[in-house]
Enzyme design. Structure first.
Site, PDB file in Angstrom:
ATOM      1  CB  SER A  99     -26.930   8.756   3.355  1.00 31.48           C
ATOM      2  OG  SER A  99     -26.797   7.689   2.439  1.00 31.48           O
ATOM      3  CG  ASP A 138     -18.818  -0.498   1.626  1.00 31.06           C
ATOM      4  OD1 ASP A 138     -17.890   0.278   1.928  1.00 31.06           O
ATOM      5  OD2 ASP A 138     -20.010  -0.325   1.970  1.00 31.06           O
ATOM      6  CG  HIS A 139     -17.442  -0.959   5.642  1.00 31.78           C
ATOM      7  ND1 HIS A 139     -16.687  -0.207   6.504  1.00 31.78           N
ATOM      8  CD2 HIS A 139     -18.322  -0.100   5.091  1.00 31.78           C
ATOM      9  CE1 HIS A 139     -17.108   1.054   6.476  1.00 31.78           C
ATOM     10  NE2 HIS A 139     -18.091   1.151   5.618  1.00 31.78           N
ATOM     11  CG  ASP A 156     -26.187   1.152   1.447  1.00 32.39           C
ATOM     12  OD1 ASP A 156     -27.096   0.988   0.609  1.00 32.39           O
ATOM     13  OD2 ASP A 156     -25.885   0.268   2.270  1.00 32.39           O
ATOM     14  CG  HIS A 181     -16.731   5.025   4.554  1.00 30.40           C
ATOM     15  ND1 HIS A 181     -17.144   3.733   4.368  1.00 30.40           N
ATOM     16  CD2 HIS A 181     -15.520   5.136   3.942  1.00 30.40           C
ATOM     17  CE1 HIS A 181     -16.217   3.074   3.687  1.00 30.40           C
ATOM     18  NE2 HIS A 181     -15.218   3.910   3.418  1.00 30.40           N
TER      19      HIS A 181
HETATM   20  P1  13P Z   1     -24.533   5.848   4.497  1.00 29.29           P
HETATM   21  O1  13P Z   1     -25.068   4.951   5.553  1.00 29.29           O
HETATM   22  O2  13P Z   1     -24.462   7.274   4.970  1.00 29.29           O
HETATM   23  O3  13P Z   1     -25.241   5.746   3.205  1.00 29.29           O
HETATM   24  O4  13P Z   1     -23.015   5.412   4.233  1.00 29.29           O
HETATM   25  C1  13P Z   1     -22.727   4.319   3.409  1.00 29.29           C
HETATM   26  C2  13P Z   1     -21.304   3.884   3.507  1.00 29.29           C
HETATM   27  O5  13P Z   1     -20.459   4.532   4.085  1.00 29.29           O
HETATM   28  C3  13P Z   1     -20.946   2.611   2.851  1.00 29.29           C
HETATM   29  O6  13P Z   1     -19.614   2.262   3.085  1.00 29.29           O
HETATM   30  O1  G3H Z   2     -21.549   1.057   5.511  1.00 27.47           O
HETATM   31  C1  G3H Z   2     -22.175   0.047   5.239  1.00 27.47           C
HETATM   32  C2  G3H Z   2     -23.042  -0.018   4.044  1.00 27.47           C
HETATM   33  O2  G3H Z   2     -24.154   0.820   4.190  1.00 27.47           O
HETATM   34  C3  G3H Z   2     -23.410  -1.441   3.739  1.00 27.47           C
HETATM   35  O3  G3H Z   2     -24.404  -1.884   4.603  1.00 27.47           O
HETATM   36  O4  G3H Z   2     -23.426  -4.005   5.478  1.00 27.47           O
HETATM   37  O5  G3H Z   2     -25.888  -3.572   5.611  1.00 27.47           O
HETATM   38  O6  G3H Z   2     -24.804  -4.053   3.399  1.00 27.47           O
HETATM   39  P1  G3H Z   2     -24.643  -3.497   4.790  1.00 27.47           P
HETATM   40 ZN    ZN Z   3     -18.945   2.915   5.031  1.00 31.95          ZN
END
Ligand code: 13P
Ligand code: G3H
Ligand code: ZN
Length: 315
Positions: free
Chosen positions: A213, A81-82, A256, A210
């Site tokens: 939530s 992710d990212h 997340d 993305h």
């Molecule tokens: P939220 O912060 O809305 O849960 O998004 C998570 C996300 O986009 C992880 O890449």
């Molecule tokens: O978009 C990001 C996700 O919620 C991951 O968060 O980088 O704090 O693990 P994190």
């Molecule tokens: Zn994200």
């Protein structure tokens, strides 16, 4: 069973969305697998750079491999992710990841394409697929904070050129959402017009949402009643909008923050009600079941619940 992200997309595209859930530890992983098996849903496990560095990236890999043995009926993909460019290469070379996200959306259009293309070339050579981002969401992700006035929605015409030149396999698009628990004040609404525009101009391309939530008010109120101090006016995505968005082409939905809220609520309430407790396992058990129920609930809203056999039939 670990499958490719594309295998899940093929079954889901325009029918339902696959939940992409971030994990950081053992309890989350157990809850995640239980919830998905309980609701018979295929899913994507996401690891962020922060998650990989929380203990040791090998620890998460080992936890996931063990969960795969404990839950042989589970069908899932593993996704970075990212990612930045170097982290993408590390994941591609590890042989463990089904897909990576290269997030160069904060760069210029041309630079975003150039970086994404480099990652795509290396990833495809190893059978790994690539999610790339165009447009900019608000909120905080990894070390980058984007305030609302700098967030910008994805332009469907730019998406056509971006996808063609970068060669990416799925597109993370800015469609009106934002990362984190401090989303929008009042009600937020997805930009269905932008989703439709992208789906029309880039047919067949899975769109990734993305910041999906929903930040449920009741959850925030319970956390605050147990000593938390979260902004009670924050609002995320309406869960009833997941499926309509999926039917237009949103195929992966990243969640997340809502899971973090479950963790926070369970632990705050547990220690408020049992102030003499100091064993971490009793609240851990409550959390694992609450997280499993939360995942099963999200899967119902995404339409992925009950789709496990449909995916299995294609493998
Ligand atoms: P939220 O912060 O809305 O849960 O998004 C998570 C996300 O986009 C992880 O890449
Ligand atoms: O978009 C990001 C996700 O919620 C991951 O968060 O980088 O704090 O693990 P994190
Ligand atoms: Zn994200």
């Amino acid at each position: 069973m670990i499958v490719t992200t594309n295998q899940l997309y093929k079954v889901a595209y325009k029918k339902f969305a696959v939940g992409a859930y971030n994990i950081n530890n053992l309890e989350q992983t157990m809850g995640l697998f239980r919830g998905n098996v309980q609701s018979k849903a295929p899913f994507i496990i996401q690891l962020s750079k922060g998650a990989r560095n929380y203990t040791d990236k090998r620890m998460l890999e080992a936890i996931i491999r063990t969960a795969e043995e404990i839950f042989p009926e589970a069908i899932f993909a593993v996704h970075l992710d990212h990612g930045d460019e170097q982290t993408c290469y590390d994941c591609i070379d590890s042989g463990f990841y089904s897909s990576v996200m290269i997030d160069a959306s904060h760069e210029s259009f041309e630079e975003n394409i150039a970086i994404t293309r480099r990652v795509v070339d290396r990833a495809h050579a190893k059978g790994v697929s690539v999610e790339a981002e165009l447009g900019m969401l608000g909120g905080v992700e990894e070390d980058i904070k984007v305030d609302e006035k700098h967030a910008c929605l994805t332009n469907p015409d730019e998406a056509v050129e971006f996808v063609k030149r970068s060669g990416c396999d799925s597109l993370a698009a800015a469609i009106g959402t934002s990362h984190g628990a401090y989303k929008f004040k009042g009600q937020q609404s997805l930009r269905f017009d932008v989703i439709e525009g992208i789906a029309e101009k880039v047919p067949g391309m899975p769109i990734v949402m993305h910041g999906s939530s929903s930040v449920p008010v009741e959850e925030v109120q319970r956390i605050n009643a147990a000593g938390g101090q979260l902004d009670p006016s924050a609002r995320g995505v309406n869960e009833e909008e997941y499926l309509p968005a999926a039917r237009l082409g949103v195929t992966k939905v990243n969640i997340d923050t809502d899971g973090r809220l479950v963790w926070t609520r369970v632990h705050r309430e547990f220690f408020r009600d049992k102030p003499a407790e100091f064993d971490f396992r009793p609240p851990g058990k409550v959390f694992m079941q609450a997280y499993a129920d939360f995942i099963a609930h999200k899967n119902e809203k995404l339409g992925s619940a009950g789709q496990l056999d449909a995916v299995r039939a294609t493998l």
